[in-house]
Design a protein around this motif. Structure first.
Motif, PDB file in Angstrom:
ATOM      1  N   ASN A 201      -9.505  80.948  19.234  1.00 54.29           N
ATOM      2  CA  ASN A 201     -10.085  81.696  18.125  1.00 54.29           C
ATOM      3  C   ASN A 201     -11.524  82.097  18.464  1.00 54.29           C
ATOM      4  O   ASN A 201     -12.343  81.268  18.828  1.00 54.29           O
ATOM      5  CB  ASN A 201     -10.058  80.816  16.876  1.00 54.29           C
TER       6      ASN A 201
ATOM      7  N   MET B 191      -6.389  83.942  16.972  1.00 52.91           N
ATOM      8  CA  MET B 191      -7.110  84.621  15.893  1.00 52.91           C
ATOM      9  C   MET B 191      -8.464  85.152  16.371  1.00 52.91           C
ATOM     10  O   MET B 191      -9.156  84.507  17.152  1.00 52.91           O
ATOM     11  CB  MET B 191      -7.325  83.647  14.739  1.00 52.91           C
TER      12      MET B 191
ATOM     13  N   PHE C 265      -6.072  77.126  16.437  1.00 48.94           N
ATOM     14  CA  PHE C 265      -7.396  77.728  16.617  1.00 48.94           C
ATOM     15  C   PHE C 265      -7.923  77.587  18.050  1.00 48.94           C
ATOM     16  O   PHE C 265      -9.120  77.652  18.276  1.00 48.94           O
ATOM     17  CB  PHE C 265      -8.412  77.109  15.645  1.00 48.94           C
TER      18      PHE C 265
ATOM     19  N   SER D  94      -3.697  86.524  13.905  1.00 47.35           N
ATOM     20  CA  SER D  94      -4.578  87.058  12.856  1.00 47.35           C
ATOM     21  C   SER D  94      -5.825  87.706  13.447  1.00 47.35           C
ATOM     22  O   SER D  94      -6.402  87.197  14.405  1.00 47.35           O
ATOM     23  CB  SER D  94      -5.029  85.937  11.916  1.00 47.35           C
TER      24      SER D  94
ATOM     25  N   ARG E 148      -0.764  77.520  15.309  1.00 43.60           N
ATOM     26  CA  ARG E 148      -1.474  78.033  14.136  1.00 43.60           C
ATOM     27  C   ARG E 148      -2.807  78.666  14.521  1.00 43.60           C
ATOM     28  O   ARG E 148      -3.656  78.019  15.111  1.00 43.60           O
ATOM     29  CB  ARG E 148      -1.699  76.903  13.140  1.00 43.60           C
ATOM     30  N   TYR E 149      -2.975  79.930  14.183  1.00 41.68           N
ATOM     31  CA  TYR E 149      -4.221  80.663  14.404  1.00 41.68           C
ATOM     32  C   TYR E 149      -4.712  80.576  15.853  1.00 41.68           C
ATOM     33  O   TYR E 149      -5.903  80.636  16.117  1.00 41.68           O
ATOM     34  CB  TYR E 149      -5.323  80.161  13.451  1.00 41.68           C
TER      35      TYR E 149
ATOM     36  N   GLY F  10      -0.689  82.574  11.126  1.00 44.33           N
ATOM     37  CA  GLY F  10      -1.924  83.175  11.630  1.00 44.33           C
ATOM     38  C   GLY F  10      -2.020  83.281  13.134  1.00 44.33           C
ATOM     39  O   GLY F  10      -3.101  83.524  13.663  1.00 44.33           O
TER      40      GLY F  10
END
Length: 176
Positions: free
Chosen positions: A89, A115, A86, A141, A111-112, A138
Motif C-alpha cells: 500500500n 492499494m 496492506f 483499491s 486485503r488491500y 480492497g
C-alpha cells in the motif's frame, strides 16, 4: 513462534532490504517492518527467506514510495502464509509478478495488498494456485487498473468477500 512489529518503521536511511533478515527465526507474523521507509528502492528477493512459519504479512512495505518492483520469489519460502494485508500500500509498484503467490497454497486473505499503487494491470494467472482464498477486500483499491480478466478468480471458488476496489473507511480519531 512470535511476531515482529515495526522494527525499521520510518527509517529513511535504508535504501534496500537486507538479505535473509530473520533467517532461521520462528516468526509467524511480520507487521510494518519497513513501514514508511521511503528511501527503500529495492527489495532483496531473499529478504524473508528462512522464515518457514510465517502466517501473516501485514503493512510490511506500506508507504515505501520508492519501491517500484516486487521480486517474483519474495513469498516462495512461505508455504504457511495465510494472510497478506496492506503489504505494498502506498508504494510505487507498477506491476505484479505473475508467480508472486505461486507457492502460497494456504492463502485465505489478500486485503488491500496493492492499494494506492500505480499498477495498471493484473496478471490473469496471479491467483491460480490460491484455491483457499475467502477474502480479497480492497485488493486493488485506488489503483489505475481499468480492466480485469474474467478468469482472474476462476480457481478461487471459496471467496466470500470480493470487494476488490473498496477503500477502507477510518472512524474519527482512529489511525491504521
Amino acid at each position: 513462534a512470535c511476531g515482529v512489529w515495526r522494527v525499521f518503521k520510518d527509517c529513511t536511511s535504508l535504501t534496500y532490504t537486507p538479505s535473509k533478515l530473520f533467517y532461521n527465526c520462528r516468526i509467524t507474523s511480520l507487521v510494518g517492518i519497513f513501514d514508511g521507509c521511503n528511501s527503500i528502492a529495492y527489495i532483496t528477493p531473499d529478504t524473508f527467506n528462512g522464515i518457514i512459519d510465517l502466517i501473516d504479512f501485514d503493512d510490511v512495505f506500506k508507504d515505501c514510495s520508492n519501491i517500484t518492483d516486487i521480486p517474483e520469489s519474495l513469498f516462495n519460502d512461505h508455504k504457511k502464509l495465510s494472510k497478506i494485508s496492506f503489504a505494498f500500500n502506498g508504494t510505487g509498484v507498477t506491476s505484479i509478478p505473475v508467480n508472486l503467490f505461486k507457492n502460497n497454497l494456504e492463502l485465505t486473505k489478500l486485503r488491500y495488498v496493492f492499494m494506492s499503487t500505480p499498477i495498471t494491470s493484473i496478471p490473469v494467472n496471479l491467483l491460480v494456485n490460491n484455491k483457499l482464498l475467502i477474502d480479497v477486500t480492497g485488493l486493488f483499491s485506488s489503483t489505475k487498473i481499468t480492466a480485469i480478466s474474467e478468469d482472474l478468480f476462476k480457481y478461487n471458488t471459496k471467496i466470500e468477500k470480493l470487494a476488490i476496489f473498496v477503500v477502507p473507511v477510518q472512524p474519527l480519531g482512529f489511525t491504521m
